[in-house]
Write an enzyme that holds these catalytic residues in place. Structure first.
Site, PDB file in Angstrom:
ATOM      1  N   LEU A  24       2.175  -5.978   6.403  1.00 41.40           N
ATOM      2  CA  LEU A  24       1.699  -4.588   6.308  1.00 41.40           C
ATOM      3  C   LEU A  24       0.295  -4.540   5.715  1.00 41.40           C
ATOM      4  O   LEU A  24      -0.009  -5.212   4.746  1.00 41.40           O
ATOM      5  CB  LEU A  24       2.643  -3.785   5.400  1.00 41.40           C
ATOM      6  CG  LEU A  24       2.172  -2.368   5.038  1.00 41.40           C
ATOM      7  CD1 LEU A  24       2.223  -1.451   6.254  1.00 41.40           C
ATOM      8  CD2 LEU A  24       3.019  -1.788   3.913  1.00 41.40           C
ATOM      9  N   ASP A  25      -0.549  -3.754   6.328  1.00 40.01           N
ATOM     10  CA  ASP A  25      -1.815  -3.378   5.695  1.00 40.01           C
ATOM     11  C   ASP A  25      -2.173  -1.995   6.205  1.00 40.01           C
ATOM     12  O   ASP A  25      -1.504  -1.444   7.086  1.00 40.01           O
ATOM     13  CB  ASP A  25      -2.932  -4.404   5.948  1.00 40.01           C
ATOM     14  CG  ASP A  25      -3.203  -4.625   7.423  1.00 40.01           C
ATOM     15  OD1 ASP A  25      -2.853  -3.750   8.238  1.00 40.01           O
ATOM     16  OD2 ASP A  25      -3.768  -5.672   7.777  1.00 40.01           O
ATOM     17  N   CYS A  40     -17.017   5.164   6.407  1.00 43.19           N
ATOM     18  CA  CYS A  40     -16.690   3.729   6.511  1.00 43.19           C
ATOM     19  C   CYS A  40     -16.647   3.120   5.106  1.00 43.19           C
ATOM     20  O   CYS A  40     -17.565   3.317   4.315  1.00 43.19           O
ATOM     21  CB  CYS A  40     -17.759   3.038   7.350  1.00 43.19           C
ATOM     22  SG  CYS A  40     -17.748   1.241   7.217  1.00 43.19           S
ATOM     23  N   HIS A  88     -21.323  -5.707  17.746  1.00 46.43           N
ATOM     24  CA  HIS A  88     -20.665  -6.267  18.922  1.00 46.43           C
ATOM     25  C   HIS A  88     -19.270  -5.673  18.997  1.00 46.43           C
ATOM     26  O   HIS A  88     -18.513  -5.744  18.033  1.00 46.43           O
ATOM     27  CB  HIS A  88     -20.603  -7.784  18.776  1.00 46.43           C
ATOM     28  CG  HIS A  88     -20.514  -8.502  20.065  1.00 46.43           C
ATOM     29  ND1 HIS A  88     -21.563  -8.572  20.951  1.00 46.43           N
ATOM     30  CD2 HIS A  88     -19.497  -9.180  20.635  1.00 46.43           C
ATOM     31  CE1 HIS A  88     -21.193  -9.268  22.016  1.00 46.43           C
ATOM     32  NE2 HIS A  88     -19.938  -9.648  21.842  1.00 46.43           N
ATOM     33  N   TYR A 106     -29.695 -16.043  13.960  1.00 48.25           N
ATOM     34  CA  TYR A 106     -29.613 -16.334  15.403  1.00 48.25           C
ATOM     35  C   TYR A 106     -30.859 -17.121  15.849  1.00 48.25           C
ATOM     36  O   TYR A 106     -31.749 -17.405  15.045  1.00 48.25           O
ATOM     37  CB  TYR A 106     -29.454 -15.033  16.194  1.00 48.25           C
ATOM     38  CG  TYR A 106     -28.099 -14.381  16.004  1.00 48.25           C
ATOM     39  CD1 TYR A 106     -26.931 -15.050  16.364  1.00 48.25           C
ATOM     40  CD2 TYR A 106     -27.982 -13.110  15.464  1.00 48.25           C
ATOM     41  CE1 TYR A 106     -25.682 -14.457  16.186  1.00 48.25           C
ATOM     42  CE2 TYR A 106     -26.738 -12.506  15.281  1.00 48.25           C
ATOM     43  CZ  TYR A 106     -25.586 -13.189  15.646  1.00 48.25           C
ATOM     44  OH  TYR A 106     -24.358 -12.608  15.470  1.00 48.25           O
TER      45      TYR A 106
HETATM   46 FE1  SF4 Z   1     -14.929  -1.462   9.979  1.00 47.44          FE
HETATM   47 FE2  SF4 Z   1     -13.502  -0.771   7.832  1.00 47.44          FE
HETATM   48 FE3  SF4 Z   1     -15.770   0.531   8.385  1.00 47.44          FE
HETATM   49 FE4  SF4 Z   1     -13.680   0.887   9.909  1.00 47.44          FE
HETATM   50  S1  SF4 Z   1     -13.814   1.429   7.749  1.00 47.44           S
HETATM   51  S2  SF4 Z   1     -15.741   0.502  10.628  1.00 47.44           S
HETATM   52  S3  SF4 Z   1     -12.726  -1.148   9.908  1.00 47.44           S
HETATM   53  S4  SF4 Z   1     -15.579  -1.596   7.879  1.00 47.44           S
END
Ligand code: SF4
Length: 719
Positions: free
Chosen positions: A703-704, A354, A28, A181
């Site tokens: 901060l991150d 990711c 989503h 769901y």
């Molecule tokens: Fe989501 Fe982190 Fe993957 Fe980016 S790196 S898509 S923010 S889980």
């Protein structure tokens, strides 16, 4: 070049051929409903689906084999979030731009049909098979039990939405039957306490999902892809047994689905399913078990494996092992829209992998914002954050190769600027090199690899590692612009934080503790319970934190090869594919809790729940982790003194307590590293006018990495 023959193999469904086996699974984005998508200020295009179309166009251009949209609700009772009203017939012409964009790039796309049932957060009421409130309900509504006539109307609603998708040009639909769901709520005893034809026996509980499937098939005809997502593992009490999962999958295949997708864990399950700490491909065994069962019955329907697959080597292995016929991943297509194109062109080491942090995708969505990606701020913001080629290439210095500096350097170089990146250390990645030492965050290494590979080989980049830039050097080199990304460091040990800490060698800041855990004793007070404090508590209780060497060995081992069995044992996930009748309902067994390596007390000054400000989608995991590791949490305290052995603090009522500890670790915040900026400001050089400070050296409050990279991206696309 490594062969990825399996994932690159087309899949022929008879009436349509998918170009490869890699699915962009549903996520989503917040752009599915006109109310959000049309709220954008970045586009003059009035079509409310233009942003969604642009988002998917890039992923299709990046050669995803099949795309599944975020959920579209079939009825008003099924509004996932407030304002996300069901698709109207009058909107089909506008929506057509989404499948058109994907088709123009040679891809295929399914619309996901999602009724959240008791997970609905929109509208005035939610509905469910039985009036049992979800433990994660944001509206705290007890759902209304669906009448038989409402069930039948909802079947029609699903069919109508599928027909609308077909008319708008979609290649098919995914019926969302998992993750807790509505359809899943009917299947599981956990949420279905009915006594009529839709409850009780297994046959009755699967009646509604199968009616939906048959109605969708009947409404759309044979040449329309129907993927059905079956919950292979509910991970809630009284969820489906393994035998029931197998039986449902058989029925789904026989009743008209073309593909079965795997669903793993309800949203309310207290077992991690997609966070970084889940081993890569850690749930593929559930798909393998179902596939093996179906094949043993002569049912050849393709199955899709899901969850924590983020690298082409892993995807290839899953198909190579015969665990699934397709692989789906959603978030990795946010971090890199061109994932599959890079695979095809032999550039897989340039994929922005990711890391499963959820910080800008799910956490944004759960906070009512449009999704994006921490590592790729352009995701779902393709226009307003676009990195367009520059018409006037400049000579740009980037000082600091942490997340903010490295990301900015890649963006600037991709745009056509000539970039010199100075990094004082021998490696890029800054604080990610600390983060990867935390148990469950080993994969932060993949971002370090991505930045390194991308910058080392980029024709527009000169990479200067082991080079501490001085203001004089930078001024002398005549750069047009200078990005300062020198990061931050722990606050100095200060008597203002805890009287006594400056004197004793057994007080450490978080960097010292992470780099030299052998110096930290067995009874530890961690001061500060923000994100770093939680990470520190998890780190210090881990058996791998004996020494720097064991930390590094564990990091490398886990990065290269994670162990699903260790993970399953820890979280109490039961696997009994060979003896399906003995599987506990929901797939839950008793977790195996091991004694913590250190006794940690985690202090915070504020009252209230520890970890209240951690990410919405992962905070509960960290809270559970420290509870499992028997970390004692103490809040609302005032620190009084430390004498090398005893920490004295006052509780919320002012009563003093003494705690004997071997070490204190300070996680009390960070200070910007201003050394370069200060020198540039003080000197008689023209550097100052060209300086752009980003990330930790610019700000430390809240901060991150997400904010640091977002800020540096904003600068990099403007220069
Ligand atoms: Fe989501 Fe982190 Fe993957 Fe980016 S790196 S898509 S923010 S889980």
């Amino acid at each position: 070049m490594k062969s990825y023959a399996k994932i690159l193999e087309p899949l022929d469904l008879g009436f349509v051929k998918l170009r490869n086996r890699v699915v962009m699974g549903s996520i989503h984005t917040g752009l599915e409903s006109p109310i959000h998508a049309g709220g954008s200020t970045q586009s003059s295009n009035k079509n409310p689906y233009a942003r969604l179309a642009r988002f998917y166009r890039d992923r299709a251009k990046g050669k995803a084999g099949l795309i599944i949209t975020g959920g579209f609700s079939p009825s008003v009772e099924g509004e996932l979030n407030t304002g996300e009203r069901p698709l109207q017939a009058s909107e089909l012409d506008a929506l057509r731009c989404v499948p058109d964009a994907v088709h123009e790039e040679g891809g295929h796309i399914l619309m996901q049909l999602l009724h959240p049932g008791r997970y609905a957060n929109g509208g005035d009421c939610c509905v469910a098979p039985s009036p049992i409130m979800s433990p994660i309900s944001q509206t705290l509504q007890v759902p209304m039990e669906m009448s038989v006539s409402l069930i039948q109307r909802t079947v029609d609603d699903f069919a109508r939405l599928a027909r609308n998708a077909q008319q708008a040009g979609f290649d098919g639909v995914e019926i969302m039957g998992s993750e807790g769901y509505l359809l899943n709520q009917f299947v599981a005893r956990h949420t279905n306490h009915r006594t009529d034809d839709y409850g009780g026996s297994f046959e009755n509980r699967i009646r509604f999902p199968l009616e939906v499937l048959r109605a969708v098939r009947s409404a759309t005809g044979p040449n329309f892809i129907i993927m059905f997502r079956v919950s292979l593992l509910d991970l809630v009490p009284d969820g489906s047994t393994q035998a029931e999962v197998f039986a449902l999958a058989e029925r789904v295949a026989k009743d008209g689905a073309n593909i079965i997708n795997s669903g793993i864990g309800w949203h309310e399950a207290r077992v991690p399913t997609i966070a970084t700490s889940v081993p890569r491909a850690g749930y593929v065994w559930a798909t393998r078990a179902t596939r093996t069962h179906l094949r043993s019955r002569g049912i050849g329907i393709p199955l899709v494996a899901v969850n924590r697959m983020n690298h082409p080597d892993i995807l290839e292995q899953v198909l190579e092992d015969g665990d699934a016929d397709m692989v789906a991943m959603a978030r990795p297509f946010l971090s890199d829209a061109f994932f599959m194109e890079k695979v095809m062109s032999g550039m897989s080491d340039h994929i922005n992998v990711c890391i499963g942090c959820n910080e800008a995708c799910l956490d944004n969505i759960f906070s009512g914002k449009v999704a994006s990606c921490m590592l790729n701020p352009m995701a779902a913001h393709e226009e307003e954050r676009a990195a367009l080629p520059t018409m006037t290439p400049k000579k740009i210095a980037v000082v600091g190769g942490g997340p903010a500096g490295a990301s900015a350097a890649i963006t600037l170089a991709d745009r056509g600027h000539h970039v010199t990146l100075y990094e004082a250390k021998a490696i890029l990645g800054g604080q990610f090199n600390l983060g990867k030492r935390i148990p469950g965050k080993e994969e932060f290494q993949s971002s370090v690899d991505y930045w390194t590979n991308s910058l080392q080989k980029h024709p527009n980049v000169t990479l200067k590692l082991n080079t501490k830039a001085t203001a004089a050097d930078i001024a002398a080199a005549g750069f047009d612009e200078v990005i300062v990304a020198t990061g931050c460091e722990p606050h100095p040990k200060s008597e203002a934080i805890l009287p006594g800490v400056e004197q004793y060698p057994n007080v450490f800041n978080y960097v010292e503790a992470l780099m030299h855990p052998e110096k930290v004793g067995r009874r530890v007070a961690v001061i500060g319970a923000g994100g770093i404090g939680f990470d520190m508590a998890e780190f210090l209780t881990s058996p791998h934190s004996t020494s720097a060497a064991t930390v590094e060995a564990a990091q490398l081992t886990k990065y290269e090869k994670q162990s699903p069995s260790e993970f399953k044992e820890k979280w109490g996930i039961f696997q009994a594919a060979d003896t399906p009748s003995q599987t506990p309902a929901g797939g839950l067994a008793r977790p195996v809790i091991r004694p913590p390596f250190r006794q940690v007390t985690l202090f915070q000054r504020s009252r209230g729940k520890h970890g209240a400000h951690l990410g919405v989608s992962t905070g509960w995991i960290h809270r559970l982790e420290i509870r499992m590791n028997k970390v004692k949490t103490v809040g609302g305290v005032t620190y009084k003194s430390f004498d090398g052995k005893t920490l004295v603090y006052a509780d919320g009522e002012g009563k003093e307590h003494a705690l004997e500890v071997d070490s204190v670790v300070l996680c009390t915040g960070q200070s910007s590293n201003k050394e370069f900026e200060t020198a540039a400001t003080a000197g008689p050089t023209p550097v100052l006018s060209k300086l752009h400070t980003v990330g930790g050296c610019n700000f430390t409050k809240k901060l991150d990495a997400k904010l640091a990279i977002l800020q540096s991206h904003g600068v990099a696309i403007r220069l």
